[in-house]
Design a protein around this motif. Sequence first.
Motif, short mmCIF file in Angstrom:
data_model
loop_
_atom_site.label_atom_id
_atom_site.label_comp_id
_atom_site.label_asym_id
_atom_site.label_seq_id
_atom_site.Cartn_x
_atom_site.Cartn_y
_atom_site.Cartn_z
N PHE A 52 52.09 63.95 -10.38
CA PHE A 52 52.47 62.67 -10.99
C PHE A 52 53.81 62.14 -10.49
O PHE A 52 54.23 61.05 -10.86
CB PHE A 52 52.51 62.80 -12.52
N MET A 53 54.48 62.90 -9.64
CA MET A 53 55.73 62.42 -9.06
C MET A 53 55.44 61.40 -7.95
O MET A 53 54.31 61.29 -7.46
CB MET A 53 56.54 63.60 -8.52
N ASN A 54 56.45 60.66 -7.56
CA ASN A 54 56.29 59.61 -6.55
C ASN A 54 55.85 60.20 -5.21
O ASN A 54 56.12 61.36 -4.90
CB ASN A 54 57.59 58.84 -6.37
N ASP A 55 55.18 59.39 -4.41
CA ASP A 55 54.83 59.81 -3.06
C ASP A 55 56.10 60.09 -2.25
O ASP A 55 57.13 59.44 -2.43
CB ASP A 55 54.02 58.72 -2.36
N GLY A 56 56.00 61.07 -1.37
CA GLY A 56 57.14 61.43 -0.54
C GLY A 56 57.48 62.90 -0.69
O GLY A 56 56.72 63.69 -1.26
N TRP A 57 58.64 63.27 -0.14
CA TRP A 57 59.11 64.65 -0.17
C TRP A 57 60.01 64.88 -1.39
O TRP A 57 60.82 64.04 -1.75
CB TRP A 57 59.90 64.97 1.09
N HIS A 58 59.85 66.07 -1.99
CA HIS A 58 60.69 66.49 -3.11
C HIS A 58 61.14 67.93 -2.83
O HIS A 58 60.30 68.81 -2.59
CB HIS A 58 59.91 66.43 -4.43
N LEU A 59 62.44 68.14 -2.84
CA LEU A 59 63.00 69.45 -2.51
C LEU A 59 64.03 69.84 -3.54
O LEU A 59 64.85 69.02 -3.98
CB LEU A 59 63.62 69.43 -1.12
N GLU A 60 64.00 71.11 -3.95
CA GLU A 60 65.01 71.63 -4.89
C GLU A 60 65.48 73.00 -4.41
O GLU A 60 64.66 73.88 -4.10
CB GLU A 60 64.43 71.75 -6.29
N LEU A 61 66.79 73.18 -4.36
CA LEU A 61 67.40 74.45 -3.98
C LEU A 61 68.35 74.87 -5.07
O LEU A 61 69.26 74.11 -5.45
CB LEU A 61 68.15 74.31 -2.65
N ASP A 62 68.16 76.09 -5.62
CA ASP A 62 68.95 76.56 -6.76
C ASP A 62 69.59 77.90 -6.46
O ASP A 62 69.07 78.71 -5.67
CB ASP A 62 68.06 76.70 -8.01
N TRP A 63 70.71 78.13 -7.12
CA TRP A 63 71.44 79.40 -7.01
C TRP A 63 71.87 79.84 -8.39
O TRP A 63 72.40 79.05 -9.18
CB TRP A 63 72.67 79.22 -6.11
N GLN A 64 71.60 81.11 -8.72
CA GLN A 64 72.00 81.68 -10.01
C GLN A 64 72.82 82.94 -9.80
O GLN A 64 72.63 83.67 -8.82
CB GLN A 64 70.77 82.03 -10.84
N MET A 65 73.72 83.20 -10.74
CA MET A 65 74.47 84.45 -10.79
C MET A 65 74.22 85.09 -12.14
O MET A 65 74.47 84.48 -13.19
CB MET A 65 75.96 84.22 -10.57
#
Length: 448
Positions: A52-65
Amino acid sequence: MSMSAAIVISMPMMAGGYLTNTNQSIRFLRNPAREASVGTDGVYYNPAGVAFMNDGWHLELDWQMVRQHRDTWSDYVVAGTHLFAMNKERPTTEADGWRRKSRGMVNVPVQPSLFVAYNKDGWSLQFGSGFIGGGGSCEFADGVASFEYLGATLGASALSAQKPPMTGYGLDTYMKGTSYDLGFSLAAARRVTKDLSVSAGLRGVFAINRYEGYLENIRVSSGQTDVNLTDMRLRLDCRQNGFGLTPMLGVDYRINKHFNVAAKYEFRTSLTVRSTSSNNAMFDRLAASTPAFSGYLDGAETRQDIPALLSVGVRYSPIETLRVGAGYHHYFDTDTKQWLESQTGNTNEFTLGIEYDVTKCLEVSAGCQKTIYDQTSGFHTDTNFNLDAFSYGLGIGLRVTKHLTLNASWFGSVYEDFHQHEENAMMSKNVTYSRTNRVIGIGMELDF
């Protein structure tokens, strides 16, 4: 306490069931109720909803400690004597209830995760990676109480041939366990109608474990008699590797502009790890005759299944700037091959969270999660225990540009102490199990 219970080293666990990390994104740390949310981290939490998100690229980068303490307070009474009070180098006293405190330190300085989705004409192709289980090391720098009991018992046995009672002892112990279950997933989602989407995917899980521990330099005394058991040493050095596949199915339905519901089912991951070991000869002799140790022999194969997981959730948005979510997780622990139904039942979790757009650029969120285990008292050892927990998180999202969003969060857990009492002809044991857990994280999302 049996020898087998003494040497099984615990693995670091985060939010989730016995062998599952659900803290896969910074948005989860901000608000654990992600089951019906629509966002890039839906690659893990709600793959069908990503469509259901918009057309195109979606990227997520996460860091946890991540930082955890795993503490036990143990009192072993043997022949009417508080055993740990006899340790000549680290004696316990009546002031501390004759209890030995053992602390396991879990430090995960870097726990990364990556989610990528490409949407086009109602289709969504997705990739995700992260530590599905484990993700760090748990170290007992001074060993654990069950190891100390084992060493003292070996020392007392060595004196028994001379018939004097043991009046004191000393020993050196150390334990460390490291676990990484690294997952890589591929999935596809499709909007079947304008309000209904479905998804299917497959995750590959690489299990990498390392176990280190020793019990050595046992020293016992009785009156003027001192014995140093230099030939009685147990040393464990074992690496384990394995691979498994997790099929996944998902569905998301938008009831109307206010309500969204979603569900995801992850099938059981059948995973067998193979050991490559450099243990000392005494440990291998013990392992060859003790089924609980046999998995640490060189070439041994051991099941380490990841339980099937059903998650369902609902999101309610009464106004455009406010979203409230609730969810439920059920872990099918009894379907795995490494545990018996007599040891443990299935795990259940409940989540609740809220998100609010303060401005078009600033979002705040908070939420909580309740984890409830079903396990017998005997399932706990001082190197491997899980406690019912109430977890909570909060954080912010900052929309820097229309393409870039930054996230920051804090997450903690309050655990319910567990008290264990066991008694047999040799000794009685009282143990209190306790944990703490703190996580901080930052991440970024790109949409283009």
